[in-house]
Write an enzyme that holds these catalytic residues in place. Structure first.
Site, short mmCIF file in Angstrom:
data_model
loop_
_atom_site.label_atom_id
_atom_site.label_comp_id
_atom_site.label_asym_id
_atom_site.label_seq_id
_atom_site.Cartn_x
_atom_site.Cartn_y
_atom_site.Cartn_z
N GLU A 17 150.88 74.04 -4.85
CA GLU A 17 149.98 75.19 -4.92
C GLU A 17 149.64 75.61 -6.35
O GLU A 17 149.88 76.76 -6.74
CB GLU A 17 150.60 76.38 -4.15
N HIS A 63 152.87 78.74 -9.71
CA HIS A 63 153.94 79.68 -9.35
C HIS A 63 154.78 80.02 -10.58
O HIS A 63 156.02 79.96 -10.55
CB HIS A 63 154.82 79.09 -8.23
N ASP A 108 159.51 81.67 -9.75
CA ASP A 108 158.22 81.79 -9.07
C ASP A 108 157.46 82.95 -9.71
O ASP A 108 157.89 83.49 -10.74
CB ASP A 108 158.41 81.99 -7.55
C1 ACM Z 1 155.48 75.60 -0.19
O1 ACM Z 1 155.76 76.09 0.92
N1 ACM Z 1 154.54 76.12 -0.95
C2 ACM Z 1 156.21 74.43 -0.70
#
Ligand code: ACM
Ligand code: ZN
Length: 513
Positions: A312, A248, A173
């Site tokens: 995201e 991420h 991440d």
């Molecule tokens: C997430 O909680 N962004 C998968």
């Protein structure tokens, strides 16, 4: 029966007889062939309960615990089992080793907690048990804080006791890259450490942000991963690796800034939230990089399915990037959402050529879902419903019911958490199959898992506090035997079950009241 043992997850069918089998010190375990490894596990479990390790023998004349694999046993699948306790002894039968293992878990819960002090009566019973769902998991985010290998081993053991079979490791991440990749040594050298971490919430205001001044470092070497995979296999748990893309990704970009759209240097992030720096979808070096990472990941993790994140991913950089825009024109894509879908399809082809399939968070639906991909539905159940309707498999992980990083009680009396509110009761009342699906569509719901995002869980003790006892409730939901109308019955069993967690040194949250 009020003195019946507290079984969690509750078996599908239990019938108690009148009477008890007394576990003696000279009890033998009777097993052969593939059942021997399960017999060893049972011997270890009984050794801690009884203070003495039973013998394992191929045939036993005296009363024994027999473990048998019988492929003709019907109606229980490879994870189900039949367990009978009578005056003649104890018998567990399954079609496969996994089912024997779950029968053993149930048997260990039937042994009285004070067995070592001479209380060894196991009630006569017949149990016929099998899970409703093949996917019963927890996700642990080891990127936001590195979690040591012994803790993962302990978590696998505690999961196995609850008949969970999948531990999803969020390995990469913005704030840390945790997997050694031999061909890309910078990932462990630079990507696995951040110099400090934001204190509290309040990401946005640069003027008032405060940091803890404490580095967070750590990664799993190949040796570590092999040891964890082998241990998990003995506990019938699959370790599911997640290599997050295209968003991420800042810890990787801190190592290899040429892989971002701007090419600007960046650091392993000290902040939480969604970051704008993502992999450049127009740069072929990104795919070379990711394929190198995935090749080494596949060599370590035997999991048939591989998680590629997909959630995201802000499109700001792609909109402004000439390479990304060129890719959109070359591939005749409509926009950046289709570019994301193109990205995921390309990775899916790579995995499928290597005999693996792909799972991603529900954003992978946007811009068109790659054929054969499995969706992990987290922003509610809508993504999972849409995916199941279009014939895709689904793991239900809706935040409102399975995010174990949410508060479990009034925030005023709890340690700082990310937000939300998910009390134990709401976890127990969750059902993974949405009412609007037809029976045929419901078959695509593989199961469910609990999410442990660790932004506000810097230590293993804190992870345990957030995970338990909510994961005990989720285990029963995932096994398919929870009864939302009988929460009190679950609580009564849970009160007894907590002593098992204490015996394992799990730092669970005490029940209210
Ligand atoms: C997430 O909680 N962004 C998968
Ligand atoms: Zn780009």
């Amino acid at each position: 029966m009020s003195n019946t043992p507290a079984l969690i997850p509750r078996p599908r069918k239990v019938t108690y007889g009148g009477g008890f089998f007394l576990l003696s010190n000279d009890i033998a375990i009777n097993a052969a062939g593939r059942a021997l490894a399960e017999a060893e596990y049972l011997a270890g479990g009984l050794a801690s309960a009884l203070g003495q390790r039973p013998q394992i023998s191929v045939s036993a004349a005296r009363p024994s615990i027999s473990l048998t694999i019988d492929e003709s046993e019907d109606g229980i699948g490879r994870e189900g089992y039949r367990l009978a306790v009578s005056q003649d002894g104890i018998r567990i039968v399954s079609t496969a080793t996994a089912g024997l293992f779950y029968g053993i878990q149930t048997l260990l819960q039937l042994v009285p907690g004070d067995a070592a002090n001479g209380s060894r009566a196991i009630p006569f019973c017949e149990i016929d048990d099998a899970p409703q769902f093949p996917w019963r998991g927890l996700m642990l985010d080891v990127s936001r804080y590195y979690m040591p290998v012994p803790f993962l081993i302990k978590l696998i053991d505690v999961m196995a006791m609850h008949k969970f079979n999948t531990l999803h490791l969020h390995l990469t991440d913005d704030q840390g890259w945790r997997l050694e990749i031999a061909a890309l040594p910078e990932l462990a050298r630079t990507g696995a450490s951040r110099r400090e971490t934001l204190i509290g919430h309040g990401n946005q205001d640069a003027a008032t942000r405060r940091f803890d001044g404490k580095p967070d470092s750590g990664y799993y070497s190949k040796h570590d991963v092999r040891a964890m995979v082998a241990h998990a296999a003995r506990r019938h748990v699959t370790l599911l690796p997640e290599i997050e893309m295209p968003g991420h990704a800042q810890a990787a970009l801190a190592c290899y800034p040429n892989l971002s759209c701007t090419g600007e240097p960046c650091e392993v992030s000290r902040l939480w939230g969604v970051h704008k720096e993502v992999y450049c979808a127009g740069n072929d070096e990104v795919f070379t990089f990711l394929e190198t990472v995935l090749d080494e990941t596949l060599a370590l993790f035997p999991s048939a399915i591989i998680h590629i994140g997909g959630d995201e991913c802000p499109k700001d950089r792609w909109k402004a990037c000439p390479k990304c825009q060129q890719r959109i024109r070359d591939e005749k894509l409509a926009d950046e959402h289709e570019l994301q879908s193109w990205f995921i399809r390309r990775i899916q082809r790579f995995l499928s050529e290597r005999g693996r399939s792909l799972i991603g968070w529900d954003e992978i639906l946007e811009g068109g879902l790659a054929p054969g991909a499995t969706v992990m539905s987290w922003r509610g159940e809508e993504g999972g419903i849409a995916a199941a309707r279009s014939g895709h498999d689904v793991v239900m992980a809706p935040n409102k019911s399975t995010y174990l990083d949410y508060y479990q009680a009034d925030p005023a009396s709890e340690p700082l958490a990310i937000g939300g509110l998910l009390p134990l009761r709401n976890v127990y009342e969750y059902h993974p199959i949405p009412a609007e699906l037809t029976p045929a569509e419901s078959k695509h719901i593989l199961g469910t898992q609990g999410q442990l995002w660790t932004e506000y869980m810097p230590t293993p003790e804190h992870v345990e506090y957030m995970a338990f006892p909510r994961a005990c409730a989720l285990a029963e939901v995932a096994w398919g035997t929870s009864d939302a109308g009988d929460y009190d019955g679950f609580l009564a069993r849970l009160k007894m079950h907590l002593s098992r967690l204490s015996a394992l040194g799990v730092n669970y949250r005490r029940l209210d009241g």
